[in-house]
Design a protein around this motif. Structure first.
Motif, PDB file in Angstrom:
ATOM      1  N   ALA A  39      -5.693 -32.124  -8.900  1.00 14.21           N
ATOM      2  CA  ALA A  39      -5.173 -31.927  -7.503  1.00 14.21           C
ATOM      3  C   ALA A  39      -6.032 -31.025  -6.810  1.00 14.21           C
ATOM      4  O   ALA A  39      -6.375 -30.084  -7.347  1.00 14.21           O
ATOM      5  CB  ALA A  39      -3.684 -31.465  -7.573  1.00 14.21           C
ATOM      6  N   PHE A  40      -6.242 -31.595  -5.472  1.00 16.59           N
ATOM      7  CA  PHE A  40      -7.096 -30.661  -4.591  1.00 16.59           C
ATOM      8  C   PHE A  40      -6.473 -30.380  -3.142  1.00 16.59           C
ATOM      9  O   PHE A  40      -5.412 -31.168  -2.999  1.00 16.59           O
ATOM     10  CB  PHE A  40      -8.715 -31.122  -4.249  1.00 16.59           C
ATOM     11  CG  PHE A  40      -9.220 -31.371  -5.332  1.00 16.59           C
ATOM     12  CD1 PHE A  40     -10.377 -30.430  -5.755  1.00 16.59           C
ATOM     13  CD2 PHE A  40      -9.064 -32.699  -6.179  1.00 16.59           C
ATOM     14  CE1 PHE A  40     -11.088 -30.870  -6.843  1.00 16.59           C
ATOM     15  CE2 PHE A  40     -10.123 -32.723  -7.305  1.00 16.59           C
ATOM     16  CZ  PHE A  40     -11.172 -31.922  -7.596  1.00 16.59           C
ATOM     17  N   SER A  41      -6.662 -29.109  -2.644  1.00 15.54           N
ATOM     18  CA  SER A  41      -5.717 -28.896  -1.520  1.00 15.54           C
ATOM     19  C   SER A  41      -6.729 -29.605  -0.248  1.00 15.54           C
ATOM     20  O   SER A  41      -7.835 -29.466  -0.057  1.00 15.54           O
ATOM     21  CB  SER A  41      -5.728 -27.407  -1.203  1.00 15.54           C
ATOM     22  OG  SER A  41      -5.092 -26.929  -1.846  1.00 15.54           O
ATOM     23  N   GLY A  42      -6.121 -30.416   0.347  1.00 15.64           N
ATOM     24  CA  GLY A  42      -6.386 -31.169   1.482  1.00 15.64           C
ATOM     25  C   GLY A  42      -6.430 -30.286   2.824  1.00 15.64           C
ATOM     26  O   GLY A  42      -6.067 -29.123   2.862  1.00 15.64           O
ATOM     27  N   PRO A  43      -7.011 -30.740   3.927  1.00 20.18           N
ATOM     28  CA  PRO A  43      -7.265 -30.020   5.209  1.00 20.18           C
ATOM     29  C   PRO A  43      -5.910 -29.328   5.640  1.00 20.18           C
ATOM     30  O   PRO A  43      -5.728 -28.319   6.336  1.00 20.18           O
ATOM     31  CB  PRO A  43      -7.924 -30.772   6.302  1.00 20.18           C
ATOM     32  CG  PRO A  43      -8.420 -31.946   5.495  1.00 20.18           C
ATOM     33  CD  PRO A  43      -7.705 -32.055   4.127  1.00 20.18           C
ATOM     34  N   ASP A  44      -5.014 -30.233   5.410  1.00 22.47           N
ATOM     35  CA  ASP A  44      -3.443 -29.961   5.913  1.00 22.47           C
ATOM     36  C   ASP A  44      -2.720 -29.217   4.849  1.00 22.47           C
ATOM     37  O   ASP A  44      -1.473 -28.784   5.144  1.00 22.47           O
ATOM     38  CB  ASP A  44      -2.488 -31.032   6.387  1.00 22.47           C
ATOM     39  CG  ASP A  44      -2.643 -32.068   5.236  1.00 22.47           C
ATOM     40  OD1 ASP A  44      -2.999 -31.793   3.950  1.00 22.47           O
ATOM     41  OD2 ASP A  44      -2.061 -33.233   5.406  1.00 22.47           O
ATOM     42  N   GLY A  45      -3.373 -28.698   3.712  1.00 28.22           N
ATOM     43  CA  GLY A  45      -2.640 -27.830   2.826  1.00 28.22           C
ATOM     44  C   GLY A  45      -1.947 -28.747   1.914  1.00 28.22           C
ATOM     45  O   GLY A  45      -1.532 -28.086   0.655  1.00 28.22           O
ATOM     46  N   ALA A  46      -1.838 -29.977   2.055  1.00 30.00           N
ATOM     47  CA  ALA A  46      -1.127 -30.844   1.052  1.00 30.00           C
ATOM     48  C   ALA A  46      -1.983 -31.195  -0.152  1.00 30.00           C
ATOM     49  O   ALA A  46      -3.253 -30.903   0.037  1.00 30.00           O
ATOM     50  CB  ALA A  46      -0.726 -32.225   1.762  1.00 30.00           C
ATOM     51  N   GLU A  47      -1.410 -31.232  -1.264  1.00 37.50           N
ATOM     52  CA  GLU A  47      -2.174 -31.717  -2.537  1.00 37.50           C
ATOM     53  C   GLU A  47      -2.680 -33.133  -2.397  1.00 37.50           C
ATOM     54  O   GLU A  47      -1.929 -33.838  -2.065  1.00 37.50           O
ATOM     55  CB  GLU A  47      -1.688 -31.312  -3.645  1.00 37.50           C
ATOM     56  CG  GLU A  47      -1.451 -29.952  -4.019  1.00 37.50           C
ATOM     57  CD  GLU A  47      -1.062 -29.686  -5.481  1.00 37.50           C
ATOM     58  OE1 GLU A  47      -0.572 -30.687  -5.882  1.00 37.50           O
ATOM     59  OE2 GLU A  47      -1.535 -28.346  -5.914  1.00 37.50           O
ATOM     60  N   ILE A  48      -3.862 -33.499  -2.817  1.00 35.71           N
ATOM     61  CA  ILE A  48      -4.536 -34.826  -3.023  1.00 35.71           C
ATOM     62  C   ILE A  48      -5.077 -35.057  -4.154  1.00 35.71           C
ATOM     63  O   ILE A  48      -5.933 -34.206  -4.892  1.00 35.71           O
ATOM     64  CB  ILE A  48      -5.740 -34.722  -1.878  1.00 35.71           C
ATOM     65  CG1 ILE A  48      -5.456 -34.544  -0.261  1.00 35.71           C
ATOM     66  CG2 ILE A  48      -6.195 -36.169  -1.666  1.00 35.71           C
ATOM     67  CD1 ILE A  48      -6.448 -34.111   0.550  1.00 35.71           C
ATOM     68  N   PRO A  49      -4.727 -35.813  -4.907  1.00 35.76           N
ATOM     69  CA  PRO A  49      -5.460 -36.313  -6.262  1.00 35.76           C
ATOM     70  C   PRO A  49      -6.787 -36.811  -5.957  1.00 35.76           C
ATOM     71  O   PRO A  49      -6.839 -37.653  -5.292  1.00 35.76           O
ATOM     72  CB  PRO A  49      -4.427 -37.446  -6.771  1.00 35.76           C
ATOM     73  CG  PRO A  49      -3.658 -37.965  -5.764  1.00 35.76           C
ATOM     74  CD  PRO A  49      -3.889 -36.919  -4.426  1.00 35.76           C
ATOM     75  N   GLY A  50      -7.585 -36.512  -6.867  1.00 35.56           N
ATOM     76  CA  GLY A  50      -9.027 -36.853  -7.060  1.00 35.56           C
ATOM     77  C   GLY A  50      -9.555 -37.246  -8.374  1.00 35.56           C
ATOM     78  O   GLY A  50      -8.986 -36.414  -9.247  1.00 35.56           O
ATOM     79  N   ILE A  51     -10.205 -38.239  -8.499  1.00 33.57           N
ATOM     80  CA  ILE A  51     -10.834 -38.346  -9.965  1.00 33.57           C
ATOM     81  C   ILE A  51     -12.308 -38.152 -10.188  1.00 33.57           C
ATOM     82  O   ILE A  51     -13.048 -38.340  -9.151  1.00 33.57           O
ATOM     83  CB  ILE A  51     -10.557 -39.959 -10.231  1.00 33.57           C
ATOM     84  CG1 ILE A  51      -8.937 -40.404 -10.228  1.00 33.57           C
ATOM     85  CG2 ILE A  51     -11.183 -40.254 -11.375  1.00 33.57           C
ATOM     86  CD1 ILE A  51      -9.119 -41.834 -10.240  1.00 33.57           C
ATOM     87  N   ILE A  52     -12.565 -37.269 -11.071  1.00 35.42           N
ATOM     88  CA  ILE A  52     -13.966 -36.851 -11.387  1.00 35.42           C
ATOM     89  C   ILE A  52     -14.854 -37.957 -11.785  1.00 35.42           C
ATOM     90  O   ILE A  52     -14.198 -38.662 -12.854  1.00 35.42           O
ATOM     91  CB  ILE A  52     -13.892 -35.657 -12.416  1.00 35.42           C
ATOM     92  CG1 ILE A  52     -13.273 -34.370 -11.714  1.00 35.42           C
ATOM     93  CG2 ILE A  52     -15.392 -35.354 -12.638  1.00 35.42           C
ATOM     94  CD1 ILE A  52     -13.207 -33.230 -12.663  1.00 35.42           C
ATOM     95  N   THR A  53     -15.708 -38.399 -11.302  1.00 33.35           N
ATOM     96  CA  THR A  53     -16.429 -39.635 -11.524  1.00 33.35           C
ATOM     97  C   THR A  53     -17.826 -39.478 -11.888  1.00 33.35           C
ATOM     98  O   THR A  53     -18.314 -40.206 -12.648  1.00 33.35           O
ATOM     99  CB  THR A  53     -16.386 -40.698 -10.279  1.00 33.35           C
ATOM    100  OG1 THR A  53     -17.258 -40.184  -9.198  1.00 33.35           O
ATOM    101  CG2 THR A  53     -15.264 -41.154  -9.881  1.00 33.35           C
ATOM    102  N   GLU A  54     -18.435 -38.342 -11.859  1.00 32.97           N
ATOM    103  CA  GLU A  54     -19.703 -37.842 -12.233  1.00 32.97           C
ATOM    104  C   GLU A  54     -19.901 -36.492 -12.346  1.00 32.97           C
ATOM    105  O   GLU A  54     -19.653 -35.933 -11.415  1.00 32.97           O
ATOM    106  CB  GLU A  54     -20.905 -38.571 -11.330  1.00 32.97           C
ATOM    107  CG  GLU A  54     -22.171 -38.571 -11.823  1.00 32.97           C
ATOM    108  CD  GLU A  54     -23.172 -39.125 -10.927  1.00 32.97           C
ATOM    109  OE1 GLU A  54     -24.326 -39.203 -11.050  1.00 32.97           O
ATOM    110  OE2 GLU A  54     -22.743 -39.749  -9.949  1.00 32.97           O
ATOM    111  N   ILE A  55     -20.686 -35.810 -13.463  1.00 35.76           N
ATOM    112  CA  ILE A  55     -20.980 -34.474 -13.493  1.00 35.76           C
ATOM    113  C   ILE A  55     -22.513 -34.496 -13.588  1.00 35.76           C
ATOM    114  O   ILE A  55     -22.951 -35.083 -14.705  1.00 35.76           O
ATOM    115  CB  ILE A  55     -20.412 -33.846 -14.509  1.00 35.76           C
ATOM    116  CG1 ILE A  55     -18.886 -33.890 -13.986  1.00 35.76           C
ATOM    117  CG2 ILE A  55     -20.633 -32.518 -14.563  1.00 35.76           C
ATOM    118  CD1 ILE A  55     -17.950 -33.213 -15.505  1.00 35.76           C
ATOM    119  N   ALA A  56     -23.200 -33.969 -12.865  1.00 37.13           N
ATOM    120  CA  ALA A  56     -24.756 -33.716 -13.002  1.00 37.13           C
ATOM    121  C   ALA A  56     -25.068 -32.502 -12.793  1.00 37.13           C
ATOM    122  O   ALA A  56     -25.110 -32.197 -11.380  1.00 37.13           O
ATOM    123  CB  ALA A  56     -25.434 -34.781 -11.795  1.00 37.13           C
ATOM    124  N   GLY A  57     -25.623 -31.741 -13.599  1.00 40.75           N
ATOM    125  CA  GLY A  57     -25.852 -30.164 -13.635  1.00 40.75           C
ATOM    126  C   GLY A  57     -24.837 -29.478 -13.036  1.00 40.75           C
ATOM    127  O   GLY A  57     -23.650 -29.500 -13.506  1.00 40.75           O
TER     128      GLY A  57
END
Length: 143
Positions: free
Chosen positions: A99-117
Motif C-alpha cells: 500500500a502506498f499513499s496517494g496524492p490525496d492521502g488515500a492508500e493505493i495498492p501497487g504491485i512490485i514488478t521489477e527490481i534493478a539495483g
C-alpha cells in the motif's frame, strides 16, 4: 417486483473468474454479500449496465473482455522508485503488493514488478487490468 435501474440499492453476491476458471474475487469468500447503489461508482459502468433490468433471485454469468471489465493497463500508472524509499522490515520482492499513499492521502495498492539495483518498479494498475473475466452475479434484493 422491483427491477434494477439507476439509483437502485442492490444487494448481491458476485464472483469474478479468470479465463482459466480461477476465482479472482468473490463475496462468497468474504461470507457476506455486497451492497451498492447503481451509479455510485462501486462498479464500472460496464458491470452496472449488465445488472440493469435484473430482479432479486436472478442469476447471470457475464463474460467481459478486458476492455469492458477493468480496462487496459495504463503506462502512466507504472512508477519507478528508489529502493531507499522502502523502509522498515517490508520485504521488497517482485510480486509483492504494497500500500502506498496517494496524492490525496488515500492508500493505493501497487504491485512490485521489477527490481534493478536501487530502482524498484511499481505497477498501480488494477491487478485484473488487461484480463478477460467472467462476472457471475446473484441478485439478492433490489430497493
Amino acid at each position: 417486483m422491483k427491477v434494477i435501474q439507476q439509483d437502485s440499492k442492490v444487494t448481491l453476491h458476485f464472483t469474478i473468474k479468470m479465463k482459466d476458471g480461477s476465482v479472482a474475487d468473490s463475496t462468497h469468500n468474504m461470507g457476506k454479500p455486497a451492497q451498492l447503489t447503481i451509479g455510485d461508482g462501486s462498479l464500472s459502468d460496464n458491470f452496472e449496465k449488465h445488472l440493469l433490468g435484473m430482479q432479486s433471485g436472478q442469476e447471470q454469468s457475464i463474460e467481459l473482455s478486458a476492455q469492458d471489465a477493468f480496462g487496459m493497463p495504463n503506462p502512466d500508472n507504472i512508477h519507478h522508485m528508489e529502493r531507499s524509499k522502502f523502509v522498515g522490515d517490508a520485504e521488497v520482492e517482485v510480486g509483492t503488493i504494497m500500500a502506498f499513499s496517494g496524492p490525496d492521502g488515500a492508500e493505493i495498492p501497487g504491485i512490485i514488478t521489477e527490481i534493478a539495483g536501487d530502482s524498484v518498479t511499481v505497477d498501480f494498475n488494477h491487478p485484473l487490468t488487461g484480463h478477460d473475466v467472467t462476472f457471475e452475479v446473484e441478485i439478492l434484493s433490489v430497493e
